[in-house]
Design a protein around this motif. Structure first.
Motif, PDB file in Angstrom:
ATOM      1  N   PRO A  32      -8.769  13.392   0.346  1.00 19.55           N
ATOM      2  CA  PRO A  32      -9.140  12.343  -0.677  1.00 19.55           C
ATOM      3  C   PRO A  32      -7.535  11.238  -0.637  1.00 19.55           C
ATOM      4  O   PRO A  32      -7.084  11.624  -1.015  1.00 19.55           O
ATOM      5  CB  PRO A  32      -9.564  12.941  -1.914  1.00 19.55           C
ATOM      6  N   ALA A  33      -8.811  10.124  -0.536  1.00 16.30           N
ATOM      7  CA  ALA A  33      -7.849   9.336  -0.420  1.00 16.30           C
ATOM      8  C   ALA A  33      -9.030   7.791  -0.513  1.00 16.30           C
ATOM      9  O   ALA A  33      -8.481   6.595  -0.178  1.00 16.30           O
ATOM     10  CB  ALA A  33      -7.654   9.011   1.771  1.00 16.30           C
ATOM     11  N   ALA A  34      -9.912   7.942  -1.198  1.00 12.81           N
ATOM     12  CA  ALA A  34     -10.613   7.085  -1.691  1.00 12.81           C
ATOM     13  C   ALA A  34     -10.532   5.151  -2.601  1.00 12.81           C
ATOM     14  O   ALA A  34      -9.619   4.506  -2.094  1.00 12.81           O
ATOM     15  CB  ALA A  34     -11.948   7.860  -2.685  1.00 12.81           C
ATOM     16  N   ASP A  35      -8.862   5.888  -3.051  1.00 16.00           N
ATOM     17  CA  ASP A  35      -7.870   5.336  -3.814  1.00 16.00           C
ATOM     18  C   ASP A  35      -6.806   4.642  -3.265  1.00 16.00           C
ATOM     19  O   ASP A  35      -5.834   3.342  -3.706  1.00 16.00           O
ATOM     20  CB  ASP A  35      -7.432   5.813  -5.058  1.00 16.00           C
ATOM     21  N   VAL A  36      -6.680   5.133  -1.721  1.00 20.90           N
ATOM     22  CA  VAL A  36      -5.730   4.401  -0.693  1.00 20.90           C
ATOM     23  C   VAL A  36      -5.302   2.886  -0.684  1.00 20.90           C
ATOM     24  O   VAL A  36      -6.800   2.539  -0.793  1.00 20.90           O
ATOM     25  CB  VAL A  36      -5.235   5.025   0.050  1.00 20.90           C
ATOM     26  N   SER A  37      -4.857   1.715  -1.009  1.00 23.13           N
ATOM     27  CA  SER A  37      -4.900   0.301  -0.973  1.00 23.13           C
ATOM     28  C   SER A  37      -4.704  -0.160   0.581  1.00 23.13           C
ATOM     29  O   SER A  37      -4.915  -0.938   0.864  1.00 23.13           O
ATOM     30  CB  SER A  37      -4.707  -0.204  -1.561  1.00 23.13           C
ATOM     31  N   MET A  38      -3.391   0.896   0.688  1.00 24.81           N
ATOM     32  CA  MET A  38      -2.718   0.254   1.932  1.00 24.81           C
ATOM     33  C   MET A  38      -2.204   1.410   2.718  1.00 24.81           C
ATOM     34  O   MET A  38      -2.198   2.137   2.849  1.00 24.81           O
ATOM     35  CB  MET A  38      -0.740  -0.326   1.202  1.00 24.81           C
ATOM     36  N   LEU A  39      -2.185   0.690   3.885  1.00 22.28           N
ATOM     37  CA  LEU A  39      -2.658   2.549   5.121  1.00 22.28           C
ATOM     38  C   LEU A  39      -1.666   1.189   6.149  1.00 22.28           C
ATOM     39  O   LEU A  39      -1.303   0.758   6.851  1.00 22.28           O
ATOM     40  CB  LEU A  39      -3.627   2.263   6.245  1.00 22.28           C
ATOM     41  N   LEU A  40      -0.442   2.287   6.472  1.00 16.79           N
ATOM     42  CA  LEU A  40       0.535   2.100   7.624  1.00 16.79           C
ATOM     43  C   LEU A  40       1.064   2.681   8.979  1.00 16.79           C
ATOM     44  O   LEU A  40       0.975   3.907   8.268  1.00 16.79           O
ATOM     45  CB  LEU A  40       2.260   2.089   6.113  1.00 16.79           C
ATOM     46  N   VAL A  41       1.206   2.202   9.433  1.00 17.15           N
ATOM     47  CA  VAL A  41       1.180   1.873  10.831  1.00 17.15           C
ATOM     48  C   VAL A  41       2.960   2.406  12.093  1.00 17.15           C
ATOM     49  O   VAL A  41       3.394   0.983  11.539  1.00 17.15           O
ATOM     50  CB  VAL A  41       0.018   1.608  11.970  1.00 17.15           C
ATOM     51  N   GLY A  42       3.195   2.992  12.221  1.00 14.16           N
ATOM     52  CA  GLY A  42       4.356   2.909  12.671  1.00 14.16           C
ATOM     53  C   GLY A  42       4.087   2.522  13.775  1.00 14.16           C
ATOM     54  O   GLY A  42       5.452   1.209  14.565  1.00 14.16           O
ATOM     55  N   HIS A  43       3.430   2.948  14.762  1.00 10.30           N
ATOM     56  CA  HIS A  43       3.215   2.110  16.510  1.00 10.30           C
ATOM     57  C   HIS A  43       1.628   2.365  16.861  1.00 10.30           C
ATOM     58  O   HIS A  43       1.366   3.153  16.164  1.00 10.30           O
ATOM     59  CB  HIS A  43       4.281   2.470  17.535  1.00 10.30           C
ATOM     60  N   ALA A  44       1.226   2.308  18.282  1.00 14.87           N
ATOM     61  CA  ALA A  44      -0.360   2.198  17.745  1.00 14.87           C
ATOM     62  C   ALA A  44      -0.754   3.348  19.293  1.00 14.87           C
ATOM     63  O   ALA A  44      -1.478   3.166  20.000  1.00 14.87           O
ATOM     64  CB  ALA A  44      -0.740   0.569  18.804  1.00 14.87           C
ATOM     65  N   HIS A  45       0.153   4.531  19.319  1.00 10.75           N
ATOM     66  CA  HIS A  45       0.279   5.343  20.647  1.00 10.75           C
ATOM     67  C   HIS A  45      -1.094   6.104  20.206  1.00 10.75           C
ATOM     68  O   HIS A  45      -1.053   6.555  18.573  1.00 10.75           O
ATOM     69  CB  HIS A  45       1.005   6.110  20.541  1.00 10.75           C
ATOM     70  N   TYR A  46      -2.520   7.084  20.451  1.00 11.17           N
ATOM     71  CA  TYR A  46      -3.522   7.924  19.768  1.00 11.17           C
ATOM     72  C   TYR A  46      -3.090   8.734  18.935  1.00 11.17           C
ATOM     73  O   TYR A  46      -3.476   8.378  17.899  1.00 11.17           O
ATOM     74  CB  TYR A  46      -4.136   8.065  21.686  1.00 11.17           C
ATOM     75  N   ASP A  47      -1.647   9.388  19.002  1.00 11.65           N
ATOM     76  CA  ASP A  47      -1.340  10.707  17.815  1.00 11.65           C
ATOM     77  C   ASP A  47      -1.030   9.728  17.121  1.00 11.65           C
ATOM     78  O   ASP A  47      -0.486  10.714  16.107  1.00 11.65           O
ATOM     79  CB  ASP A  47       0.120  11.413  18.986  1.00 11.65           C
ATOM     80  N   HIS A  48      -0.888   8.647  16.395  1.00  9.83           N
ATOM     81  CA  HIS A  48      -0.746   7.781  15.664  1.00  9.83           C
ATOM     82  C   HIS A  48      -1.886   7.315  15.076  1.00  9.83           C
ATOM     83  O   HIS A  48      -2.190   7.250  13.996  1.00  9.83           O
ATOM     84  CB  HIS A  48       0.409   7.067  15.764  1.00  9.83           C
ATOM     85  N   LEU A  49      -3.076   6.697  16.263  1.00  7.04           N
ATOM     86  CA  LEU A  49      -4.108   5.787  15.530  1.00  7.04           C
ATOM     87  C   LEU A  49      -4.494   5.592  16.065  1.00  7.04           C
ATOM     88  O   LEU A  49      -6.198   5.583  15.272  1.00  7.04           O
ATOM     89  CB  LEU A  49      -3.600   3.855  16.486  1.00  7.04           C
ATOM     90  N   LEU A  50      -5.693   7.060  16.898  1.00  7.07           N
ATOM     91  CA  LEU A  50      -6.532   7.105  16.891  1.00  7.07           C
ATOM     92  C   LEU A  50      -7.737   7.423  15.863  1.00  7.07           C
ATOM     93  O   LEU A  50      -8.881   7.088  15.801  1.00  7.07           O
ATOM     94  CB  LEU A  50      -6.511   8.236  17.676  1.00  7.07           C
TER      95      LEU A  50
END
Length: 277
Positions: A32-50
């Motif tokens: 469950p993650a409906a209360d998440v307000s910030m999603l932080l991404v380190g880089h855009a490779h598919y195994d992180h952003l897909l």
């Protein structure tokens, strides 16, 4: 939340050429993650952003996503621009602090740090490059998920007066110093938890020794150690051609006297050190 990954596409157990999010798998495995307000991404490779677009659309509909310009150009194909934040433009560089981004309730703040992605093997880095304009559809090939500017993150949990009571340093890619090192901040707050990257750790100079000497974390968590080419996360296997034991030993060697070390399996819950007095 840091960018989660569940789809794990593969071609006969090998890196795939074409990738697509497995939304049924995401829905089955995502907590469950409906209360998440910030999603932080380190880089855009598919195994992180897909998987991030589906998670933003379905599991965390109130969250804004923070990352590089390239990340924003990719996600803009399916995510409204109002939910995408360019953290690259405000990242810390060297000794110069970056901008703090706050959660709506101002109980969490996050700062992006200029970092890098270590070469994958034998000094060769794959999936490089960036985008300079918004895409009209998500990439379908592995190589379409370009790295962009890689970021580390410093995350503070704040008290009612807005002062940091807990500090986390996060990396989803190994880096050679000074890249990835946090700037010196006037509050002198110690790092409570450092999340380190096992993947390609030995392709980055002095990793994680110099980083640990700077952070002096009370807990080091080793992530990105499991093979993600089609494997079952409930029965994880280690990344191929990675000396995980050596990374564990090196991390343990350079922790402070009161530092702990954890290498968690996927979906594990870790007890964190209580806030320092």
């Amino acid at each position: 939340m840091f960018a989660p990954s569940f789809s794990n596409p593969a071609s006969l157990g090998q890196p795939p050429l074409r990738v697509e999010a497995d939304t049924a798998r995401i829905d089955r495995l995502m907590p469950p993650a409906a209360d998440v307000s910030m999603l932080l991404v380190g880089h855009a490779h598919y195994d992180h952003l897909l998987d991030v677009p589906h998670i933003l659309q379905t599991h965390s509909p109130e969250a804004r996503v923070y990352g590089s310009k390239t990340m924003g150009h990719i996600l803009a194909a399916v995510i409204p621009r109002s939910r995408i934040v360019d953290a690259e433009a405000a990242m810390a560089r060297g000794a110069e602090p970056g901008q703090w981004f706050h959660s709506p309730q101002r109980r969490i703040r996050a700062m992006a740090i200029e970092s890098e992605h270590a070469p994958h093997l034998f000094g060769i880095k794959l999936l490089t490059g960036r985008y300079d304009q918004d895409l009209t559809e998500l990439p379908r090939s592995t190589f379409g998920w370009r790295e962009g500017q890689t970021l580390a993150w410093l995350v503070d949990l704040l008290d009612e007066q807005g002062q940091p009571v807990y500090r986390i340093h996060y990396q989803d890619a190994a880096s050679s110093p000074p890249l990835g090192l946090p700037p010196q901040l006037p509050d002198s707050k110690r790092v409570d938890v450092a999340v380190l990257c096992v993947g390609a750790w030995n392709q980055a100079a002095a990793y994680p020794r110099v980083l640990l000497q700077r952070l002096q974390p009370r807990l080091a968590v080793l992530g990105h150690w499991e093979d993600f080419f089609g494997n079952d996360p409930h029965q994880p296997q280690g990344l191929r051609l990675q000396n995980i034991r050596a990374m564990v030993a090196l991390t343990r060697e350079h922790l402070p006297a009161d530092g702990q070390l954890k290498l968690p399996v996927p979906f594990a819950f870790l007890p964190l050190p209580p806030p320092a007095r």
